[in-house]
Design a protein around this motif. Structure first.
Motif, PDB file in Angstrom:
ATOM      1  N   SER A  36       0.846  -1.188   0.000  1.00  0.00           N
ATOM      2  CA  SER A  36       0.000   0.000   0.000  1.00  0.00           C
ATOM      3  C   SER A  36       0.881   1.236   0.000  1.00  0.00           C
ATOM      4  O   SER A  36       2.077   1.174   0.283  1.00  0.00           O
ATOM      5  N   GLY A  37       0.279   2.361  -0.321  1.00  0.00           N
ATOM      6  CA  GLY A  37       1.021   3.610  -0.352  1.00  0.00           C
ATOM      7  C   GLY A  37       0.896   4.288  -1.695  1.00  0.00           C
ATOM      8  O   GLY A  37       0.283   3.765  -2.634  1.00  0.00           O
ATOM      9  N   SER A  38       1.483   5.465  -1.804  1.00  0.00           N
ATOM     10  CA  SER A  38       1.347   6.264  -3.027  1.00  0.00           C
ATOM     11  C   SER A  38       2.369   5.874  -4.097  1.00  0.00           C
ATOM     12  O   SER A  38       2.172   6.169  -5.277  1.00  0.00           O
ATOM     13  N   LEU A  39       3.446   5.204  -3.697  1.00  0.00           N
ATOM     14  CA  LEU A  39       4.492   4.833  -4.655  1.00  0.00           C
ATOM     15  C   LEU A  39       4.263   3.416  -5.177  1.00  0.00           C
ATOM     16  O   LEU A  39       3.988   2.486  -4.404  1.00  0.00           O
ATOM     17  N   THR A  40       4.375   3.244  -6.477  1.00  0.00           N
ATOM     18  CA  THR A  40       4.239   1.921  -7.080  1.00  0.00           C
ATOM     19  C   THR A  40       5.545   1.523  -7.755  1.00  0.00           C
ATOM     20  O   THR A  40       6.092   2.278  -8.565  1.00  0.00           O
ATOM     21  N   ASN A  64       5.270  -0.640   2.527  1.00  0.00           N
ATOM     22  CA  ASN A  64       4.736   0.715   2.542  1.00  0.00           C
ATOM     23  C   ASN A  64       4.781   1.353   1.159  1.00  0.00           C
ATOM     24  O   ASN A  64       4.724   2.563   1.004  1.00  0.00           O
ATOM     25  N   TYR A  65       4.900   0.530   0.151  1.00  0.00           N
ATOM     26  CA  TYR A  65       4.788   0.927  -1.258  1.00  0.00           C
ATOM     27  C   TYR A  65       4.071  -0.216  -1.969  1.00  0.00           C
ATOM     28  O   TYR A  65       3.947  -1.322  -1.438  1.00  0.00           O
ATOM     29  N   ARG A  66       3.594   0.056  -3.147  1.00  0.00           N
ATOM     30  CA  ARG A  66       2.899  -0.981  -3.905  1.00  0.00           C
ATOM     31  C   ARG A  66       3.858  -1.667  -4.879  1.00  0.00           C
ATOM     32  O   ARG A  66       4.723  -1.012  -5.464  1.00  0.00           O
ATOM     33  N   LYS A 232      12.800   8.081  -4.442  1.00  0.00           N
ATOM     34  CA  LYS A 232      11.798   7.270  -3.750  1.00  0.00           C
ATOM     35  C   LYS A 232      11.747   5.860  -4.336  1.00  0.00           C
ATOM     36  O   LYS A 232      11.640   4.870  -3.602  1.00  0.00           O
TER      37      LYS A 232
END
Length: 337
Positions: A36-40, A64-66, A232
């Motif tokens: 999950s999170g805003s970064l993929t 904490n990232y996708r 990131k």
């Protein structure tokens, strides 16, 4: 009960899991995501590869990232996607990066594992009169062009005092090569695991020689330079690689458990999967992307350049990024037994 090989038609799905295989098939870019999170982070994979091992080892928790997974049939199209920026990072064997480098692709090798090369083998049928690689002179050998088995064949011939031109090379993908091997249309077959384990477990052939001692036994994670320039995404790549290393360590102590997962994910018979895990997969150790690694891959590149299969001289050092080495041991660290 006598065991039989899986029919050739059923072997086709197995190419999904083999990092050394050539080919240009498209990817399965289904919307499979973890975390999950805003970064993929877009990750290129092969069937039974990184996603399966991470999931089996419990390493896809607390992301904490996708991670968006795309599954490719082999290393070359995966690296094409990395070059195009469609994939941020993905796993391949020791030969596809050489060909990608020869094509001037935008790729960076960011992580490496060193394993045994017993799974890379030249096989002959049980009734063959061949007992030494030296006897391959004038014989027909099936191999997938541009694969790790291709280089293993070249290196094994050289060790025996022969060259590729001394044999009759039949460039065949595994399903067709198996049919030719079983029917006697070729005298030998240069291939990799799990095909090696499949032939041996079914007692349909024996090993003439292996890649141990003649090939480098390396496999890689390769990233897009554009992704690495994004701080990131670079941080996500670092975390992803750490998880992969822990997952591989998990395999060492859970070989039977991993074989069950791998068999289910790929359709391999369990005994074949377990034999392949023991022969190849469980021998891998995480190592640094260092100068000896570059030199080893450079020898592969130079070999294929001399064979006119790579059009120009490749400086493999231009295609590595050692920033994620940390305190990993050198690439020459012995594989596990």
């Amino acid at each position: 009960m006598r065991r039989h090989l899986v029919p050739a038609a059923l072997l086709l799905p197995l190419t999904l899991l083999l990092t050394s295989c050539g080919g240009d098939s498209a990817a399965d870019t289904g919307a499979r995501t973890d975390g999950s999170g805003s970064l993929t982070l877009s990750v290129g994979d092969q069937k039974g590869g990184s996603e399966a091992i991470l999931r089996a080892a419990g390493e896809l928790k607390n992301l904490n990232y996708r991670i968006k997974w795309s599954t490719f049939t082999s290393g070359p199209p995966l690296l094409e996607a990395v070059n195009a920026g469609a994939v941020d990072v993905g796993g391949v064997g020791n030969t596809p990066p050489v060909f990608a480098a020869g094509a001037g692709s935008k790729i960076s090798v960011v992580a490496a594992w060193h394993g045994r090369s017993r799974g890379d083998a030249v096989l002959v049928r049980n009734d063959s009169t061949l007992t030494s690689p030296k006897q391959l002179k004038g014989k027909s050998v099936a191999v997938a062009q541009g694969s790790s088995a291709h280089y293993q064949l070249v290196a094994s011939l050289e060790a025996a005092g022969l060259r590729l031109k001394d044999i009759k090379v039949k460039y065949l993908q595994p399903a067709d090569a198996l049919a030719a091997f079983n029917s006697g249309k070729v005298d030998a077959w240069a291939v990799w695991d799990p095909y090696t384990s499949q032939v041996l477990q079914a007692k349909q052939g024996r090993v003439l020689t292996t890649g141990d001692g003649v090939t480098n036994g390396l496999s890689f994670q390769v990233a897009s330079p554009a992704a690495l320039r994004n701080s990131k995404k670079a941080a996500a790549v670092k975390d992803y690689l750490a998880r992969l290393r822990r997952a591989q360590d998990w395999v060492h102590g859970h070989q039977a458990e991993w074989a069950k997962v791998w068999a289910k994910d790929t359709g391999l018979p369990y005994d074949v999967a377990l034999a392949s895990v023991r022969r190849t997969n469980a021998t891998r150790v995480a190592v640094a992307v260092d100068k000896p690694l570059v030199a080893s891959e450079q020898r592969i590149a130079d070999t294929f350049t001399e064979l006119n299969l790579i059009p120009k001289k490749v400086d493999f050092g231009d295609f590595v990024d050692p920033r994620f080495n940390g305190d990993l041991p050198p690439s020459t660290t012995p594989a596990k037994h």
